[in-house]
Design an enzyme around this catalytic site. Structure first.
Site, PDB file in Angstrom:
ATOM      1  N   LYS A 120    -117.282 -19.799  15.629  1.00  0.00           N
ATOM      2  CA  LYS A 120    -118.719 -19.685  15.402  1.00  0.00           C
ATOM      3  C   LYS A 120    -119.313 -21.015  14.954  1.00  0.00           C
ATOM      4  O   LYS A 120    -120.345 -21.458  15.477  1.00  0.00           O
ATOM      5  CB  LYS A 120    -119.026 -18.617  14.353  1.00  0.00           C
ATOM      6  CG  LYS A 120    -120.514 -18.334  14.205  1.00  0.00           C
ATOM      7  CD  LYS A 120    -120.796 -17.471  12.991  1.00  0.00           C
ATOM      8  CE  LYS A 120    -120.738 -18.292  11.712  1.00  0.00           C
ATOM      9  NZ  LYS A 120    -121.145 -17.538  10.524  1.00  0.00           N
ATOM     10  N   ASP A 138    -123.135 -14.496  14.909  1.00  0.00           N
ATOM     11  CA  ASP A 138    -122.945 -14.243  13.486  1.00  0.00           C
ATOM     12  C   ASP A 138    -123.289 -12.782  13.197  1.00  0.00           C
ATOM     13  O   ASP A 138    -123.466 -11.969  14.113  1.00  0.00           O
ATOM     14  CB  ASP A 138    -123.800 -15.200  12.650  1.00  0.00           C
ATOM     15  CG  ASP A 138    -125.281 -14.865  12.726  1.00  0.00           C
ATOM     16  OD1 ASP A 138    -125.687 -14.099  13.631  1.00  0.00           O
ATOM     17  OD2 ASP A 138    -126.038 -15.346  11.860  1.00  0.00           O
TER      18      ASP A 138
END
Length: 231
Positions: A120, A138
């Site tokens: 991420k 997220d």
């Protein structure tokens, strides 16, 4: 949910927010990298408060190493998990100097090899610092993707793969920020603000809210809302 409806959703989000951007404060790729590492399980507001004091003192790998581990901790001690984050930042800075001449690398493989940097975080850097069409998923994006039906998935990678498949090229660069900001301010965890949502009629969420006044009173996330730990 079909592709025609997805495209309409992406178009409306883009029209409502034509210039979406991260809410982390930074001026260089290195500053963004440090801010994103610090932001795991922390708020952007909290990170910005800490980096406002940290970056004037140390905003390069060498300056961060010169600051040292214990001094670094004093700047970020208000941030969740700061002990581990400080240790990773020091290691990360050393690796940047040893392997990348002090520069933030621009490939996923090299970014993910840095201490404290996962998929991420690497996606955020590739997209926000270098303009690549990487999609970082997220907690907010995971929730919005599942709740609206645009890219449902049981885990982050499944949602990411579906977004990569279904988001058109014209929205690929901005979709991360479009979805995260929509999730942060409209499609919030406990009770989404459906009455003021620009995609309310396209969204396939079955428990849409009708009382905006009630929504405004809600600030805590639901206990059963998705909780993801992903670097």
């Amino acid at each position: 949910m079909n592709q025609k409806k997805r495209l309409a959703i992406f178009d409306r989000l883009a029209e409502a927010n034509p210039h979406p951007a991260t809410e982390l404060n930074y001026s260089t790729p290195f500053e963004l990298l440090i801010a994103v590492v610090l932001s795991a399980q922390a708020t952007d507001k909290g990170v910005n408060k800490a980096t406002a004091k940290l970056f004037p003192i140390a905003n390069t790998p060498q300056a961060m190493l010169s600051l040292g581990l214990e001094s670094l901790k004093t700047y970020i001690q208000t941030i969740n998990l700061y002990h581990g984050k400080a240790a990773n930042i020091i290691k990360l800075c050393q690796q940047l100097l040893d392997k990348h001449a002090g520069q933030v690398p621009q490939t996923r493989e090299e970014l993910e090899a840095l201490p404290g940097v996962g998929r991420k975080t690497a996606s955020v850097i590739l997209n926000t610092a270098f303009g690549q069409h990487a999609i970082a998923v997220d907690t907010h994006i995971f929730r919005v993707s599942n709740r609206t039906g645009i890219a449902p998935g049981k885990n982050v990678r499944e949602v990411e793969r579906k977004l990569e498949k279904w988001v058109p090229e014209k929205h690929r660069k901005d979709i991360h920020h479009l979805l995260i900001l929509h999730g942060r301010y409209t499609c919030i965890a406990r009770k989404p603000k459906c009455p003021v949502c620009v995609i309310e009629d396209l969204c396939e969420y079955k428990e849409k809210t009708t009382d905006l006044a009630e929504n405004e009173m809600i600030s805590r996330p639901a206990r059963n809302s998705p909780r993801l730990v992903e670097s």
